[in-house]
Design an enzyme around this catalytic site. Structure first.
Site, PDB file in Angstrom:
ATOM      1  N   TYR A   1     -11.168  20.294  66.097  1.00  0.00           N
ATOM      2  CA  TYR A   1     -11.573  20.463  67.492  1.00  0.00           C
ATOM      3  C   TYR A   1     -13.071  20.691  67.802  1.00  0.00           C
ATOM      4  O   TYR A   1     -13.438  20.753  68.690  1.00  0.00           O
ATOM      5  CB  TYR A   1     -11.031  21.914  68.239  1.00  0.00           C
ATOM      6  CG  TYR A   1     -11.140  23.052  67.269  1.00  0.00           C
ATOM      7  CD1 TYR A   1     -12.085  23.874  67.405  1.00  0.00           C
ATOM      8  CD2 TYR A   1     -10.041  23.337  66.363  1.00  0.00           C
ATOM      9  CE1 TYR A   1     -12.181  24.976  66.600  1.00  0.00           C
ATOM     10  CE2 TYR A   1     -10.186  24.593  65.668  1.00  0.00           C
ATOM     11  CZ  TYR A   1     -11.223  25.217  65.837  1.00  0.00           C
ATOM     12  OH  TYR A   1     -11.527  26.559  64.944  1.00  0.00           O
TER      13      TYR A   1
ATOM     14  N   HIS B   1     -11.951  29.939  62.243  1.00  0.00           N
ATOM     15  CA  HIS B   1     -11.540  30.960  62.970  1.00  0.00           C
ATOM     16  C   HIS B   1     -11.047  32.152  61.873  1.00  0.00           C
ATOM     17  O   HIS B   1     -11.424  33.342  62.054  1.00  0.00           O
ATOM     18  CB  HIS B   1     -10.308  30.895  63.942  1.00  0.00           C
ATOM     19  CG  HIS B   1      -9.388  32.061  64.251  1.00  0.00           C
ATOM     20  ND1 HIS B   1     -10.006  32.935  65.090  1.00  0.00           N
ATOM     21  CD2 HIS B   1      -8.272  32.300  63.921  1.00  0.00           C
ATOM     22  CE1 HIS B   1      -9.115  33.965  65.350  1.00  0.00           C
ATOM     23  NE2 HIS B   1      -7.999  33.403  64.710  1.00  0.00           N
TER      24      HIS B   1
ATOM     25  N   ARG C   1     -19.673  31.038  65.757  1.00  0.00           N
ATOM     26  CA  ARG C   1     -18.744  31.157  64.656  1.00  0.00           C
ATOM     27  C   ARG C   1     -18.907  30.043  63.705  1.00  0.00           C
ATOM     28  O   ARG C   1     -18.459  28.901  64.007  1.00  0.00           O
ATOM     29  CB  ARG C   1     -17.297  31.266  65.267  1.00  0.00           C
ATOM     30  CG  ARG C   1     -16.320  31.799  64.118  1.00  0.00           C
ATOM     31  CD  ARG C   1     -15.063  31.585  64.449  1.00  0.00           C
ATOM     32  NE  ARG C   1     -14.520  30.116  64.240  1.00  0.00           N
ATOM     33  CZ  ARG C   1     -13.625  29.541  65.198  1.00  0.00           C
ATOM     34  NH1 ARG C   1     -12.950  30.218  66.128  1.00  0.00           N
ATOM     35  NH2 ARG C   1     -13.420  28.185  64.850  1.00  0.00           N
TER      36      ARG C   1
END
Lengths: 416, 353
Positions: A300, A291, A287
């Site tokens: 993160y 998100h 990805r």
């Protein structure tokens, strides 16, 4: 303990076509372990390797135009995805879940589907939707807040988006059972992610589909991240290993290789259609974006990670391959870019001019046969001043206005 | 009264022209006959659940169905409640009419997401394109001395969810009729079966839905007067209808009070017309169910009767329910469950206002 088979590939990250089966490459930045011997029988439960499936043969029929078509699909889908992200930033969408980086997994598997097949998406399958002929505006309408799912699943062979992750795997399992009962020539495919693989529903679907040998392909896009949680937080074993415990075959494919994704999905669908039961495909991808537009991956993800995956970009890879094969010149690239911009412009125009739904439509299709309560509330709502109902909802008041309460009288003189 | 037949002591007074008067049958058998009729009428009807096939269900409600209709239509499933409902959704999308059995009330919660987020919402989500004629049968309620998780009353969860229809049968004749109507419904129906009444018997017209006179007069989502009365109104559903009828019997004998008993039958949507009619005559209402009182069906009935028949009420709407505790160990359930004494105490309180 952990045995990792190679990842099936037909294109190297540099775009070099692999024609000999044993040339499979390591998956790159994702964790890799030791190779294990190929299983003897592809139809038996177990992990499949390139020795079990003649990948090149699965796509031997592709013409030059088909190859360019796969590239075009990916370019257009990425362009539309970029446009949707911009529209969200400009306030036209409430949210957007970008598929950036997953174009090959989605277009490759999506183009493997036939009209007789049924796809069950999660909520990021814009590329599969594109392959199934869904108007991208119907997807934007969901993220704009205009609808909850704006297409006819039966017409397109594409179920509605499913936001509760993993829930759709059970719908696909049941649907595939029905296909088998009906003698349908098709199979179902269900999309889910590495995060969803931890859900109970996915594991129930694995067991159920295996026991009933349903014609179903589980297509897991392992994009390495479930919002902020890495795939290693979901499982101590590679996801595709799980199928063997449930008794059905699985394989792992380079999810950034559109040709390999097409090939393995064709094979898996053919296995399912022929009565071979379910197959789990783990497409290893990434990805590249957040998100959703509400997410900040810098909190993160290590800074260098995206760069490593950029070198494996699915579109660059196919472009390099087509260029080397003499199928894509500057003129064709320029025309494709113009087409992509036109599609994006059209999407933007239609998105911005999309009117809000009629307010009273919120009462539509609660049930096939409306309950009295919904009918009464709809009547009161449509009768309210301004037609938008800006006053508070009061049940008793509503009932009086709707005429539900009539002839109310005291039966005695005593009040309390 | 607009809602069809009057039933007395659990037996439909106008069940009428049954060809031959058969022996009384249990509610479990009546459900079995209803399921059989529905399967015979429509080849798309499937029965699926844990132990429903070879065993015939732990309460034998599906007894003999697999022998008669074959394994493909009566499916012993894995022990996976979410999957039972989730795959039923997929089968329904494919044109089937699944009838799922959840073995006990307390086992429905693993399927909660599939029921509440998927089954209930897909028609709405799809703007009406998807129809999910799924029936979920759940034996519910206590009173059989069972271990934990086998005696619960989860109806309020489902009534609170738009998109679901929720019904509860209280007697064999209704069980036979309502299960066939539920299966025929194009909307998902949560079908609650009062497990402690499974073995109570009554004469049931065994004919299939299309030949049942009651089917014409009694829609699935109608409540009915189970016993006519003039002094106060008792409202129950499922297992407590019998308890209310017993209370009315005692009250008539001991207190010379004429209590009207209304069987809600449909919990969502609620048909309060007979309740309002009754309250306008009696002025007093007591609602009875096994589920805890907090945010329950009785709360909804009380609120709506208060809103719609306020000036008819001589007393506040009173409630006799299970306590707001987890369901207790079986040796204590007689204290937990509404009984005749508690109902009559509430009636007395109502007359005290």
């Amino acid at each position: 303990m952990l045995s990792v088979t190679e990842v099936m590939q037909l294109l190297t990250p540099a775009g070099q076509r692999i024609t000999v089966a044993s040339q499979a490459m390591s998956p790159g930045p994702s964790p890799a372990g030791e190779p294990c011997p190929p299983s003897a029988n592809a139809a038996a439960a177990g992990e499949l390797t390139v020795a079990d499936i003649d990948l090149p043969a699965q796509i031997a029929d592709l013409t030059d135009d088909d190859l360019v078509g796969l590239y075009r699909d990916m370019v257009l889908v990425r362009r539309l995805d970029e446009e949707a992200t911009s529209l969200q930033r400009q306030g036209e969408l409430g949210l957007w879940a970008s598929l950036r980086g997953q174009e090959a997994a989605q277009v490759g598997s999506g183009r493997a589907l036939g009209a007789q097949d049924m796809a069950f998406p999660s909520y990021r399958e814009h590329g599969v939707a594109w392959c199934r002929g869904i108007d991208p505006m119907a997807i934007l309408a969901i993220f704009r807040g205009n609808s909850l799912g704006g297409w006819d699943p039966a017409e397109h062979g594409f179920a509605l988006y499913s936001i509760v992750v993993g829930a759709q795997t059970l719908h696909a399992t049941g649907y595939a059972m029905g296909m088998a009962r009906d003698g349908s020539p098709g199979a179902a495919i269900v999309y889910f992610g590495d995060g969803a693989s931890s859900e109970g529903d996915v594991n129930e679907a694995f067991g159920w589909a295996s026991v009933f040998r349903t014609p179903l392909v589980f297509f897991c896009q392992n994009n390495q991240w479930a919002i902020s949680e890495p795939a290693s937080r979901q499982s101590r074993t590679e996801i595709f290993h799980r199928a063997s415990g449930f008794g059905f075959p699985s394989l792992r494919v380079d999810g950034n290789d559109v040709l390999a994704c097409l090939a393995v999905t064709r094979w898996a669908l053919a296995t399912a259609r022929a009565g071979g039961g379910p197959v789990l495909v783990e497409a290893v991808t990434y990805r590249m974006g957040a998100h959703t537009t509400a997410d900040d991956p810098t909190r993160y993800r290590a800074p260098g990670e995206l760069d490593a995956w950029r070198r494996r970009d699915p579109i660059d890879r196919m472009r390099a391959h087509l260029g080397a094969a003499g199928l894509l010149d500057e003129d064709r690239e320029r025309r494709l870019a113009i087409e992509a911009d036109a599609c994006a412009h059209d999407l933007r125009t239609r998105c911005r001019s999309m009117p809000d739904p009629e307010p009273a439509s919120l009462f539509d299709h609660v049930q096939v046969t409306d309950t009295g309560l919904v009918s009464v509330q709809r009547s009161a709502f449509t009768a309210a001043p301004g037609d938008g109902g800006d006053g508070p909802y009061v049940q008793g008041d509503l009932d009086r206005r709707s005429g539900l309460v009539t002839g109310e009288t005291r039966v005695s003189g005593q009040a309390w | 009264m607009t809602s069809g037949a009057v039933i007395t002591n659990g037996q439909r007074a106008d069940a009428g022209a049954a060809p031959a008067a058969p022996a009384p049958i249990t509610m479990a058998k009546a459900l079995n006959l209803g399921l059989r009729a529905a399967m015979a009428a429509d080849p798309k009807v499937l029965v699926m659940g844990e132990d429903v096939g070879t065993l015939g269900g732990v309460f034998r409600v599906t007894d003999g169905l697999q022998q008669e209709f074959g394994e493909p239509r009566v499916i012993d499933t894995p022990l996976a409640e979410s999957a039972i409902v989730g795959t039923a959704i997929g089968l329904a999308m494919r044109g089937y009419r699944p009838v799922c059995e959840i073995q006990f009330d307390g086992f429905v919660y693993p399927a909660f997401d599939q029921i509440v987020s998927q089954l209930a919402k897909l028609h709405y989500r799809s703007a009406g394109r998807i129809r999910l004629p799924v029936t979920i049968r759940i034996p519910f309620g206590g009173g059989i001395g069972a271990v934990e998780h086998h005696s619960e009353s989860p109806e309020a969860y489902f009534c609170h969810t738009a998109g679901l229809k929720v019904v509860a049968c209280s007697n064999p004749a209704d069980a036979h009729l309502m299960i066939q109507q539920a299966i025929r419904s194009d909307d998902p129906v949560i079908f609650l079966e009062p497990k402690r009444r499974y073995w109570e018997k009554a004469v049931v017209d065994p004919r299939p839905l299309t030949e049942l006179p009651a089917a014409d007069t009694t829609e699935l989502h109608r409540s009915m007067v189970a016993r006519a009365g003039t002094d106060a109104t008792l409202v129950g559903y499922g297992p407590t209808v019998r308890t209310c009828l017993d209370a009315a019997e005692v009250s008539a004998a001991d207190d010379s009070r004429s209590l009207e008993v209304i069987d809600l039958r449909s919990l969502s949507p609620l048909d309060l017309t007979p309740v309002l009619d009754s309250v306008r005559r009696t002025g007093r209402l007591v609602v009875v169910h096994e589920a805890p009182s907090n945010v329950s069906l009785s709360a909804e009935v009380a609120a709506r009767v208060t809103e719609e028949a306020f000036y008819s009420l001589e007393a506040p709407v009173l409630r006799v329910t299970g306590y707001d505790t987890p369901y207790p160990p079986a040796r204590l359930e007689d204290h937990y469950l509404p009984d005749v004494d508690r109902i009559l105490d509430a009636v007395d309180r109502s007359f005290g206002f």
